[in-house]
Every structure is written in structure tokens, then in C-alpha cells.
Design a protein around this motif. Sequence first.
Motif, mmCIF file in Angstrom:
data_model
loop_
_atom_site.group_PDB
_atom_site.id
_atom_site.type_symbol
_atom_site.label_atom_id
_atom_site.label_comp_id
_atom_site.label_asym_id
_atom_site.label_seq_id
_atom_site.Cartn_x
_atom_site.Cartn_y
_atom_site.Cartn_z
ATOM 1 N N ALA A 148 -14.317 5.216 -7.077
ATOM 2 C CA ALA A 148 -13.132 5.445 -6.251
ATOM 3 C C ALA A 148 -12.413 4.143 -5.940
ATOM 4 C CB ALA A 148 -13.535 6.155 -4.954
ATOM 5 N N LEU A 149 -13.166 3.091 -5.652
ATOM 6 C CA LEU A 149 -12.558 1.791 -5.366
ATOM 7 C C LEU A 149 -11.863 1.229 -6.595
ATOM 8 C CD1 LEU A 149 -15.417 0.273 -3.180
ATOM 9 C CD2 LEU A 149 -13.189 1.082 -2.380
ATOM 10 N N ALA A 150 -12.448 1.440 -7.762
ATOM 11 C CA ALA A 150 -11.818 0.976 -8.998
ATOM 12 C C ALA A 150 -10.552 1.763 -9.307
ATOM 13 C CB ALA A 150 -12.802 1.081 -10.161
ATOM 14 N N MET A 151 -10.506 3.022 -8.879
ATOM 15 C CA MET A 151 -9.359 3.881 -9.159
ATOM 16 C C MET A 151 -8.209 3.682 -8.183
ATOM 17 S SD MET A 151 -11.592 7.288 -10.024
ATOM 18 C CE MET A 151 -10.218 8.423 -9.943
ATOM 19 N N GLY A 152 -8.455 2.994 -7.064
ATOM 20 C CA GLY A 152 -7.359 2.735 -6.148
ATOM 21 C C GLY A 152 -7.638 2.960 -4.683
ATOM 22 N N ALA A 153 -8.795 3.545 -4.316
ATOM 23 C CA ALA A 153 -9.167 3.577 -2.905
ATOM 24 C C ALA A 153 -9.327 2.130 -2.435
ATOM 25 C CB ALA A 153 -10.468 4.349 -2.709
ATOM 26 N N VAL A 154 -8.954 1.869 -1.199
ATOM 27 C CA VAL A 154 -8.918 0.471 -0.761
ATOM 28 C C VAL A 154 -10.199 0.019 -0.078
ATOM 29 C CG1 VAL A 154 -6.410 0.518 -0.540
ATOM 30 C CG2 VAL A 154 -7.821 0.994 1.469
ATOM 31 N N ASP A 155 -10.984 0.959 0.461
ATOM 32 C CA ASP A 155 -12.201 0.559 1.168
ATOM 33 C C ASP A 155 -13.042 1.799 1.403
ATOM 34 O OD1 ASP A 155 -14.027 -1.120 2.439
ATOM 35 O OD2 ASP A 155 -12.454 -2.182 3.534
ATOM 36 N N ARG A 156 -14.207 1.595 2.036
ATOM 37 C CA ARG A 156 -15.079 2.720 2.306
ATOM 38 C C ARG A 156 -15.753 2.546 3.651
ATOM 39 N NH1 ARG A 156 -18.051 -0.814 3.059
ATOM 40 N NH2 ARG A 156 -19.869 -1.574 1.943
ATOM 41 N N VAL A 157 -16.031 3.671 4.278
ATOM 42 C CA VAL A 157 -16.792 3.703 5.526
ATOM 43 C C VAL A 157 -17.902 4.722 5.336
ATOM 44 C CG1 VAL A 157 -16.766 4.205 7.988
ATOM 45 C CG2 VAL A 157 -14.810 3.078 6.950
ATOM 46 N N SER A 158 -19.117 4.331 5.609
ATOM 47 C CA SER A 158 -20.251 5.234 5.453
ATOM 48 C C SER A 158 -20.288 6.228 6.600
ATOM 49 C CB SER A 158 -21.559 4.441 5.414
ATOM 50 O OG SER A 158 -21.567 3.556 4.314
#
Length: 366
Positions: free
Chosen positions: A110-120
Motif C-alpha cells: 500500500a505504501l509503494a502504491m501511494g498510501a502515505v503512512d500507516r497506523v497500527s
Amino acid sequence: MPGATLTASERVVPHAGRVLIVDDSAVARAVIGRAIDSSPEYKVAGSVSTAQAALSFLQTEAVDFILLDIEMPGVDGLTALPDIIAAAPRAKVIVVSSGTDDRGSSTVQALAMGAVDRVSKPTLGGLAGGFSRRLLDKLAELGADLAPLSSPVAASPLPRPIAGPTAPDYPAGFDPAAYEIVAIGASTGGIHALSSLLRALPVDMQLPILITQHLPGSFMPYFAAQVAVLAGRPCDVAVDCMRVRPGRVILAPGDAHIRCVRLSDRSASIRLVRDFAASGCMPSVDPMLASVARVFGPGALAVMLSGMGRDGAEGARLVRDAGGCVLAQDRATSVVWGMPGAVDGIAAAFLDPETIGRLIAGCRKK
């Protein structure tokens, strides 16, 4: 991703950030919604249970953030992500999923596809408290430069294809025949930028590549697999004494910095170190760049991609002072211009990631 967290007094949000929640759990949507509405800086613009409902919502509403659960029945978040980004190109997509702690493959994709960050996202019983604070801090980090939204933005055209093999004009101080190694630093938004850069490289390019990307160690095997596909070359998570070899990529692990050392046969290898870094990041870009400057001197090419804070600025200065070259991502394409902006006055040029990749593609190892 590690980086500076803005305090309440430092946050300048011209309007209340509009947030779309996409999660199949009604309980999760309610708890996340209460967390967002508890801050005057953000408001829930919409709360939906499916990706299709999100796309329908975005046809008529503009938002600043999309909190996307990857693991949903029917069309999952990862499958829907390209359409969601196309429907809301100005919005910042944050992956919020219970899978981000122990199943990192989808999150890295998802990050490689364009999501900018993640929250667990923890279990439902732990959604309040610490999770709410982490989420609001993440929104603050990513939303300090929000501009007012007046209407939905028309879907962007598909990304333009990578240009042919002809390299772009070389910036002043860039010598494509000089470089022996490429060292890349990145954080928030950096994985998507890195994917654009790596796709521009020919498979027969022999320069070794070192990457320090702010990510937890549990994500690194998935990240290495993703980089190997994008770059079309082997990619390894660094271990102590690993040789730096032509045509290969080495990643800093999540729990150590990487440093280059020169060997007696004039080749180089990696040492893992866990000393405190001034940036507070683990891994940090600075030790990698400092060692590359020391070992390779004018043969070092450093690249600074999107990220929070100033990690890498001191190392980039050392690369420049040793006769090497520093390139950085431009502001227009950076999710966060902290790390690239910190090398203003040091970098030879600020460019989009694809152009940086094509410049690197024109280099040839001595």
C-alpha cells in the motif's frame, strides 16, 4: 514513521481537516470517529464500511485524509487503493489495519502504491487511549500544510509513462561517470517515491544501492521483496559484514544503522551499529551517508526522499564536502518536505523521483 512530532502550538491548520473513515467494523468506525472529533483540528466528513461506498462518497465530497482498513470483505482496501487515490488525488491515505503489526506485506504494498503512512490498529478493546493519540499525532504530522478544500478534485490522469533511456539534463555538479555507489534516505511518503525512482533504473545498472527507510524491523523482509521487484535486482536486508556488491540493493534493518567500511581489497562492506543518532531515528540516514562520504568521497551519490524531520541533513553535507553529489525530492511531489527541505543549500538539485531515477540510470560505475 519516525520523525518530529508537532506540538499543539506548532500546528497551523487553516481549516478543520476532513477525514473519511473506511472500515468494515462499525465499532472501529465509531471509536475512530470519536477520536477524530475530539480534536478541533479535524472532523469526520464520512464513515463507510466498504471500498465501493468510499468511492461513491468521493464523487461528491472532498477530503484531506482517508483512513483505510486493508482487511475488508469483498473488495479489500489494497485492491481499491488505486481507484481511491485517483478519486481523491489531494487526499492523504493512511493505512489503519490490524494487520500492520504482524503481516506487513500488504502494508508495504500500500505504501509503494501511494498510501502515505500507516497506523497500527489494536484489538477493539484497545482502540481508545494510546491508539487515539497516535492517530491524532499522525494527522498533525501530515496535515500541517492543509489548504482549504472547496470541492471534489477531478480524478488525475494515469501516471505518465517513464521516459525513454535518454537521461534528463544533468544538474550542475552532477557527473554521471563519477559515482560508485548510491545511498538513499527516506521516511514518510518515501516508499512511494522510492518505487517511482527504482522503476526508472535499467536492470543492467551496476551501481550498488544502499537504502535507509524509516520502517519497523518486522516490515523489512516484505520491503526487501518489494524493492527487489521494483528495482529488478537482488535486495537484501543488511547483516553485519555483508559485502557491497555491484547491481545489488542493501536495506538498513529496522533496529540498526548501516555504515560502509573499506576492505583491504578496495571493496566495501557493511557494519551494523546501534549508537544513538542525533536525529533520534533508528535506523538513521546520517550514519549511512557519513560513512559513504568517508569511504567513497567524490564517488558518492546521495538521494534524499520525502520524510519528516531532518534526518540525513548532516550526512548529506558530509557527502557534498567530500566531493560527492546530493539530489533531493522536490517539494511538489513530497508527502512531507522535511528531510528533502533540510538539504536546501546542500543538494545539487530538487527533482521528482522519476527524474532522479533517470539521472541515476545514466551513471556508469568506474
